[in-house]
Design a protein around this motif. Sequence first.
Motif, PDB file in Angstrom:
ATOM      1  N   ILE A  67       0.824  -1.205   0.000  1.00  0.00           N
ATOM      2  CA  ILE A  67       0.000   0.000   0.000  1.00  0.00           C
ATOM      3  C   ILE A  67       0.859   1.257   0.000  1.00  0.00           C
ATOM      4  N   ARG A  68       0.196   2.419  -0.096  1.00  0.00           N
ATOM      5  CA  ARG A  68       0.840   3.708   0.133  1.00  0.00           C
ATOM      6  C   ARG A  68       0.447   4.173   1.527  1.00  0.00           C
ATOM      7  N   SER A  69       1.205   5.090   2.091  1.00  0.00           N
ATOM      8  CA  SER A  69       1.031   5.454   3.500  1.00  0.00           C
ATOM      9  C   SER A  69      -0.304   6.130   3.809  1.00  0.00           C
ATOM     10  N   ASN A  70      -0.985   6.659   2.776  1.00  0.00           N
ATOM     11  CA  ASN A  70      -2.298   7.271   3.025  1.00  0.00           C
ATOM     12  C   ASN A  70      -3.417   6.232   3.091  1.00  0.00           C
ATOM     13  N   GLU A  71      -3.035   4.945   2.987  1.00  0.00           N
ATOM     14  CA  GLU A  71      -4.030   3.868   3.028  1.00  0.00           C
ATOM     15  C   GLU A  71      -3.889   3.001   4.279  1.00  0.00           C
ATOM     16  N   ILE A  72      -3.111   3.449   5.241  1.00  0.00           N
ATOM     17  CA  ILE A  72      -2.792   2.619   6.408  1.00  0.00           C
ATOM     18  C   ILE A  72      -4.034   2.232   7.207  1.00  0.00           C
ATOM     19  N   ASN A  73      -4.840   3.211   7.604  1.00  0.00           N
ATOM     20  CA  ASN A  73      -5.976   2.920   8.485  1.00  0.00           C
ATOM     21  C   ASN A  73      -6.989   1.966   7.854  1.00  0.00           C
ATOM     22  N   GLN A  74      -7.391   2.242   6.602  1.00  0.00           N
ATOM     23  CA  GLN A  74      -8.382   1.358   5.971  1.00  0.00           C
ATOM     24  C   GLN A  74      -7.821  -0.028   5.707  1.00  0.00           C
ATOM     25  N   THR A  75      -6.514  -0.101   5.445  1.00  0.00           N
ATOM     26  CA  THR A  75      -5.882  -1.407   5.221  1.00  0.00           C
ATOM     27  C   THR A  75      -5.892  -2.237   6.495  1.00  0.00           C
ATOM     28  N   LEU A  76      -5.518  -1.629   7.607  1.00  0.00           N
ATOM     29  CA  LEU A  76      -5.497  -2.350   8.884  1.00  0.00           C
ATOM     30  C   LEU A  76      -6.902  -2.771   9.290  1.00  0.00           C
ATOM     31  N   GLU A  77      -7.886  -1.915   9.051  1.00  0.00           N
ATOM     32  CA  GLU A  77      -9.270  -2.271   9.351  1.00  0.00           C
ATOM     33  C   GLU A  77      -9.704  -3.478   8.513  1.00  0.00           C
ATOM     34  N   GLY A  78      -9.256  -3.499   7.250  1.00  0.00           N
ATOM     35  CA  GLY A  78      -9.587  -4.620   6.373  1.00  0.00           C
ATOM     36  C   GLY A  78      -8.960  -5.919   6.840  1.00  0.00           C
ATOM     37  N   ILE A  79      -7.709  -5.841   7.309  1.00  0.00           N
ATOM     38  CA  ILE A  79      -7.024  -7.035   7.827  1.00  0.00           C
ATOM     39  C   ILE A  79      -7.736  -7.563   9.068  1.00  0.00           C
ATOM     40  N   MET A  80      -8.127  -6.651   9.951  1.00  0.00           N
ATOM     41  CA  MET A  80      -8.815  -7.054  11.185  1.00  0.00           C
ATOM     42  C   MET A  80     -10.177  -7.681  10.880  1.00  0.00           C
ATOM     43  N   THR A  81     -10.852  -7.183   9.852  1.00  0.00           N
ATOM     44  CA  THR A  81     -12.160  -7.723   9.479  1.00  0.00           C
ATOM     45  C   THR A  81     -12.028  -9.117   8.859  1.00  0.00           C
ATOM     46  N   ALA A  82     -10.950  -9.315   8.098  1.00  0.00           N
ATOM     47  CA  ALA A  82     -10.754 -10.580   7.384  1.00  0.00           C
ATOM     48  C   ALA A  82     -10.309 -11.723   8.296  1.00  0.00           C
ATOM     49  N   LEU A  83      -9.703 -11.392   9.448  1.00  0.00           N
ATOM     50  CA  LEU A  83      -9.165 -12.420  10.346  1.00  0.00           C
ATOM     51  C   LEU A  83      -9.973 -12.498  11.638  1.00  0.00           C
ATOM     52  N   ILE A  84      -9.884 -13.638  12.294  1.00  0.00           N
ATOM     53  CA  ILE A  84     -10.566 -13.802  13.581  1.00  0.00           C
ATOM     54  C   ILE A  84      -9.529 -13.808  14.700  1.00  0.00           C
ATOM     55  N   PRO A  85      -9.938 -13.447  15.932  1.00  0.00           N
ATOM     56  CA  PRO A  85      -8.975 -13.461  17.048  1.00  0.00           C
ATOM     57  C   PRO A  85      -8.373 -14.843  17.274  1.00  0.00           C
ATOM     58  N   LYS A  86      -7.061 -14.894  17.487  1.00  0.00           N
ATOM     59  CA  LYS A  86      -6.351 -16.151  17.700  1.00  0.00           C
ATOM     60  C   LYS A  86      -5.771 -16.266  19.108  1.00  0.00           C
ATOM     61  N   ILE A  87      -5.389 -15.132  19.688  1.00  0.00           N
ATOM     62  CA  ILE A  87      -4.818 -15.137  21.036  1.00  0.00           C
ATOM     63  C   ILE A  87      -5.430 -14.008  21.853  1.00  0.00           C
ATOM     64  N   SER A  88      -5.196 -14.027  23.150  1.00  0.00           N
ATOM     65  CA  SER A  88      -5.755 -13.009  24.040  1.00  0.00           C
ATOM     66  C   SER A  88      -4.839 -11.785  24.121  1.00  0.00           C
ATOM     67  N   LYS A  89      -5.368 -10.711  24.702  1.00  0.00           N
ATOM     68  CA  LYS A  89      -4.562  -9.502  24.900  1.00  0.00           C
ATOM     69  C   LYS A  89      -3.391  -9.799  25.835  1.00  0.00           C
ATOM     70  N   ASN A  90      -3.596 -10.656  26.815  1.00  0.00           N
ATOM     71  CA  ASN A  90      -2.530 -11.026  27.735  1.00  0.00           C
ATOM     72  C   ASN A  90      -1.385 -11.726  27.005  1.00  0.00           C
ATOM     73  N   GLU A  91      -1.733 -12.587  26.044  1.00  0.00           N
ATOM     74  CA  GLU A  91      -0.709 -13.284  25.259  1.00  0.00           C
ATOM     75  C   GLU A  91       0.043 -12.316  24.343  1.00  0.00           C
ATOM     76  N   ILE A  92      -0.663 -11.306  23.856  1.00  0.00           N
ATOM     77  CA  ILE A  92      -0.013 -10.265  23.047  1.00  0.00           C
ATOM     78  C   ILE A  92       1.037  -9.539  23.875  1.00  0.00           C
ATOM     79  N   GLU A  93       0.677  -9.214  25.109  1.00  0.00           N
ATOM     80  CA  GLU A  93       1.600  -8.493  25.994  1.00  0.00           C
ATOM     81  C   GLU A  93       2.849  -9.327  26.283  1.00  0.00           C
ATOM     82  N   LYS A  94       2.657 -10.641  26.445  1.00  0.00           N
ATOM     83  CA  LYS A  94       3.808 -11.526  26.670  1.00  0.00           C
ATOM     84  C   LYS A  94       4.706 -11.569  25.430  1.00  0.00           C
TER      85      LYS A  94
END
Length: 231
Positions: free
Chosen positions: A171-198
């Motif tokens: 992508i180009r840098s002016n597309e960051i937010n919509q791209t990340l939103e699209g990635i989050m929509t396409a995938l399902i949660p795999k780990i918890s916030k606690n595991e992210i912190e670890k």
Amino acid sequence: MELYIFGVVFSLIIMFALLGVILFFWFKKRSKENELSKKGKMTEMMINEKLSLWANINDALYIPSSMYKYGKNKIFEVDGILLTTRALICIEVKNINAKRIYGTGNEKEWVKEVGTNKYMIKSPIMQNNKHIDHIVQMTDIKLPTVSLIIFDSISCKEVNINNVPGHVVVIRSNEINQTLEGIMTALIPKISKNEIEKMFEKLKEHQTNDKKDKELLLSFTKEYNEKTFTI
């Protein structure tokens, strides 16, 4: 005798003139390299700010450009790592002046258009794939990985890359937010916030700013021609 002196003086004048020309072009080249390096760092800073803000808003964690070391002298540098409950997103930032960049995702080189001229540039996909391999080996992460290649939208006007591998987004840098939103929509949660912190803490443990490590990384990039390019 006078003719001899004249010849010596004339030769010295020519020699100093040539030296002056060489120094002029050397300083010009160094000035351009420093300007590009400064511009590249500013681009990384602006993109890091965008990614950090997105992470704060979306309950994710972000590590900006860092060098890592693990195993026996395994060293690599990444422009950014974004940790979410759905995926680890490895960031590669490119600041390239171009009217258009185009190519094929599975090719080693892409084309950069500047005015009416065309140049070959190294594909950042393979470069970022190596970063992901390092991260997986270093952390043994059990999470989908995404390779996010970001071109600065100010310096690069258009990016057209076809047949991009499934785990890669260009992508180009002016597309960051919509791209990340699209990635989050396409995938399902795999780990918890606690595991992210670890995972975040584990990555931070492997960070290094040691001068010897920087020198070693530079020697590796020169040997294998893998130094991050900015054109």
